[in-house]
Enzyme design. Structure first.
Site, PDB file in Angstrom:
ATOM      1  N   CYS A  96       0.893  -0.959   0.150  1.00 28.02           N
ATOM      2  CA  CYS A  96      -0.184  -0.115   0.098  1.00 28.02           C
ATOM      3  C   CYS A  96       0.945   1.434  -0.010  1.00 28.02           C
ATOM      4  CB  CYS A  96      -0.740   0.065   1.267  1.00 28.02           C
ATOM      5  SG  CYS A  96      -2.116   1.519   1.310  1.00 28.02           S
ATOM      6  N   HIS A 138      -8.451  -3.666  -3.056  1.00 28.08           N
ATOM      7  CA  HIS A 138      -7.898  -2.735  -2.140  1.00 28.08           C
ATOM      8  C   HIS A 138      -8.354  -1.206  -2.208  1.00 28.08           C
ATOM      9  CE1 HIS A 138      -3.692  -1.798  -0.448  1.00 28.08           C
ATOM     10  NE2 HIS A 138      -4.138  -0.800  -0.646  1.00 28.08           N
ATOM     11  N   HIS A 142     -10.255   0.856   1.117  1.00 26.42           N
ATOM     12  CA  HIS A 142      -9.744   2.248   1.607  1.00 26.42           C
ATOM     13  C   HIS A 142     -10.932   3.084   2.172  1.00 26.42           C
ATOM     14  CE1 HIS A 142      -5.359   2.349   1.695  1.00 26.42           C
ATOM     15  NE2 HIS A 142      -5.309   2.059   0.531  1.00 26.42           N
TER      16      HIS A 142
END
Ligand code: NI
Length: 170
Positions: A96, A138, A142
């Site tokens: 990340c 992903h 968030h």
């Protein structure tokens, strides 16, 4: 356009549940430009608005041109996304941009269909596989304050990587 600072994992902003977007005003269009520029500057595959300190449901994703997958190199801007289909669980390596230098193998679906609104506000559906599907999951996480290592059984599963050999950071 401007490169914005990417917040690191300790920042409470990254744990917020982001709010839905109702009006695509000029400020949001500037934010989209900045997200794209910041993602490119950081060599990332995706970037979500909360990572630059704005808690709204928006992200950008772009896989490299040379990935042998549909939509390689295509830039996606997605508001208010929702994953509507997912299949074929696997454990790809992932990192990340908010936690540079660390990776882990996390559970992801190889195929997803996600719907949302594009930059012009039109409803779109994106069918992603492989790296694109991984990045969509992903970035979508968030927006709910979820970080990739939350999917691990233990933080011991995180591995250090050399800056030069950085793999997927999203
Ligand atoms: Ni990330």
């Amino acid at each position: 356009m401007a490169v914005r600072e990417i917040l690191s994992v300790e920042h409470p902003m990254l744990r917020r549940k982001c709010t839905k977007i109702h009006h695509l005003d000029a400020g949001l269009q500037r934010l989209v430009d900045d997200l794209i520029e910041t993602m490119h500057h950081a060599n990332g595959v995706g970037l979500a608005a909360p990572q630059v300190g704005v808690p709204v449901r928006l992200f950008v994703v772009q896989t490299p041109d040379d990935v042998d997958e549909p939509h390689a190199g295509e830039l996606f801007v997605l508001y208010n996304p929702e994953i509507i289909k997912k299949s074929d669980l696997y454990y790809p390596e992932e990192g990340c941009l908010s936690m540079p230098g660390w990776v882990a193998n996390v559970p992801r679906y190889r195929h997803v269909v996600i719907k949302g609104r594009n930059r012009q506000g039109r409803e779109v559906r994106i069918k992603g596989e492989g790296l694109l599907a991984q990045a969509l999951q992903h970035e979508n996480d968030h927006l709910d304050g979820i970080l990739f290592f939350d999917h691990l059984e233990s933080m011991d599963q995180l591995r250090r990587v050399e800056k030069a050999a950085e793999p997927v950071e999203v």
